[in-house]
Design an enzyme around this catalytic site. Structure first.
Site, PDB file in Angstrom:
ATOM      1  N   HIS A  24       0.844  -1.205   0.000  1.00 51.02           N
ATOM      2  CA  HIS A  24       0.000   0.000   0.000  1.00 51.02           C
ATOM      3  C   HIS A  24       0.881   1.259   0.000  1.00 51.02           C
ATOM      4  O   HIS A  24       0.632   2.204  -0.743  1.00 51.02           O
ATOM      5  CB  HIS A  24      -0.899   0.017   1.240  1.00 51.02           C
ATOM      6  N   ASP A 126      -6.208   5.628   1.731  1.00 46.77           N
ATOM      7  CA  ASP A 126      -6.244   4.220   1.341  1.00 46.77           C
ATOM      8  C   ASP A 126      -7.676   3.701   1.454  1.00 46.77           C
ATOM      9  O   ASP A 126      -8.413   4.073   2.377  1.00 46.77           O
ATOM     10  CB  ASP A 126      -5.317   3.446   2.297  1.00 46.77           C
TER      11      ASP A 126
END
Ligand code: UDP
Length: 485
Positions: A24, A126
């Protein structure tokens, strides 16, 4: 602190907040570089725990530079507490309860806890941190969601409530080849075993499953969704997603887009931060290997195998007689006992083990002919981009679905899910490197070419990124109609 001029104030300031996992952080950092290149100011927000790990691995890398600065925030857990992947629920819970108010304090007011007088004009969070949507709504800042995992898994999670209503989840693990019909667009090929691993639970109330299903639905509350893919790869899934999240930007493969945008700029050095130290000597080793002869093996940053599984892999790889470069992370297995002499000898003869490789450079190397991967989304896209066919041994989350797409939809590799005995491993490697090589390479080369076109000037991802930048700029103008004077 130097105060910014009115002119500088007019440029947007984006706060990028990744979920604290390697894949990520990596992809959101590429997005940060891309936005900086487009003249947008970025604050990159890591958790304190990640920030300290990065500082330990290379203190110079987190130094602020024009347009990009690094800040950190607590994830609510004690700094010295390990955060193993099998305890990820602790992190989900803690981020939602402890980090949310801290983020609110940070975003409220002029710069708040960001240590700057430069207010954030837009948040890119995110897709696993949807509490940031609540916070951004409360403080009146537009928020975009970046789903760093695959679109096919996102769509599957999105359809989770429909699967539950249709009685397709939860399921007993005794008929794993049964087709799933509740995910539009995947009715012909998605089996139980291809659903993201989080669906393999006994109860619908499972905390991780509930968490991931809610996060997927929450994407509809954001101003837009950003995905690391390209139209020619994921067009059909993107259409389904856009029916619910109309403003969805497909801007991948991100690393290829960054490379392309860098060729248009003379004075920009991309940020390269890694939670692990790369061993670049493997590139020298690759230089001495014949063209397309080496199998590259890596299970990403988080997957763990049992000692038994690892030894089965190792025997299979050695028995295939293929040359190999293997990323053997020190934490890939809990406990490694004695390694049989025949494995050590064969590895010395035609293999190379490293703790962490410069993966994108490895995949681009002419000696690499195949990739045995856990099918993490970044690895999958990097392999597609480099035109390297794969064998997939999915470990968790989206990887089960990605590997089905690799074999059945894109036909760029072989899916070895739920098996890793030495005979299967050997057979799959022989098929990849010899038997099915021609057809796999043909399809992989086609997608590599399409990926390249998508990030080139005028291509779909290139244009989608332009639109994303335009959108961010227009939001800033709405926030500062007078140019910040
Ligand atoms: N990676 C790397 N060196 C390695 C192994 C992995 O640089 O030895 C990088 C890889 O290029 C990818 C990321 O780590 O960008 C892994 O992300 P992915 O989504 O594939 O898997 P995850 O680690 O999230 O499971």
């Amino acid at each position: 602190m130097k105060r910014r001029t009115a002119m500088e104030k007019a440029s947007p300031h984006v706060l990028i907040f990744p979920f604290p996992l390697h894949g990520h952080i990596n992809s959101m950092l590429i997005l940060a570089d891309l936005l900086c290149l487009a003249g947008i100011h970025v604050t990159f927000l890591n958790t304190d725990h990640t920030h300290h790990r990065l500082l330990r691995s290379n203190p110079d890398l987190l130094v602020d530079r024009p347009g990009l600065r690094f800040r950190s925030i607590s994830d609510g857990l004690p700094l010295d507490q390990p955060r193993p992947i099998d305890r990820i629920t602790d992190l989900f819970v803690s981020l939602r309860s402890a980090t949310k108010p801290l983020l609110r304090a940070m975003l409220a007011g002029s710069g708040g806890g960001l240590g700057s007088d430069d207010p954030v004009t837009c948040v890119v969070a995110d897709g696993l941190l949807s509490f940031a949507i609540d916070v951004a709504d409360e403080v009146g800042i537009p928020i975009f969601i970046f789903r760093t995992a695959s679109p096919c898994s996102f769509w599957t999670f999105f359809c989770g409530p429909a699967l539950a209503a249709g009685g397709e989840i939860p399921f007993e693990e005794d008929d794993m080849d049964r087709l799933i019909i509740g995910v539009p667009g995947m009715e012909a090929f998605l089996r139980r075993r291809d659903l993201p691993s989080l669906f393999r639970v006994k109860e619908l109330s499972d905390l991780n499953l509930q968490f991931i299903l809610t996060e997927a639905q929450d994407a509809t509350r954001a101003s837009c969704v950003i995905l690391n893919t390209f139209e020619d790869l994921d067009g059909p899934i993107l259409s389904h997603i856009r029916a619910h999240c109309p403003t969805t930007y497909a801007i991948g493969p991100l690393d290829a887009l960054l490379k392309c945008r860098l060729t248009e700029s003379n004075d920009f050095t991309p940020t390269s931060i890694s939670l692990r130290t790369e061993d670049r000597t493997c590139l020298t080793w690759l230089n001495s290997q014949p063209d397309k002869s080496v199998l590259y093996i890596s299970f990403g940053s988080a997957a763990v195998a049992t000692q038994e599984q690892l030894l089965e892999f190792w025997h299979g790889v050695v028995n295939s007689q293929t040359r190999f470069l293997w990323v053997m992370r020190p934490d890939v297995v809990d406990r490694m006992g004695q390694i049989p002499a025949e494995l050590r000898e064969a590895t010395d003869e035609r293999g190379r083990l490293v703790g962490w490789a410069p993966q994108v450079d490895v995949l681009a190397h002419s000696a690499v002919g195949g990739f045995l991967t856990h099918c993490g989304w970044n690895s999958t896209l990097e392999s597609v981009s480099a035109g390297v066919p794969m064998i997939c041994w999915p470990f968790f989350v989206d990887q089960q679905t990605n590997s089905r797409y690799v074999e059945e939809v894109w036909k760029v590799g072989l899916d070895m899910k739920d098996r890793c005995d030495r005979r299967t491993v050997e057979m799959m490697i022989r098929e990849l490197m010899e038997g099915k090589r021609e057809e796999l390479v043909k399809s992989t080369a086609r997608f590599a070419d399409l990926a390249k076109r998508s990030v080139s000037q005028g291509g779909s991802s290139y244009m989608s990124f332009e639109k994303l930048v335009e959108n961010i700029r227009s939001m800033c103008q709405r926030a500062h109609p007078d140019g910040g004077k």
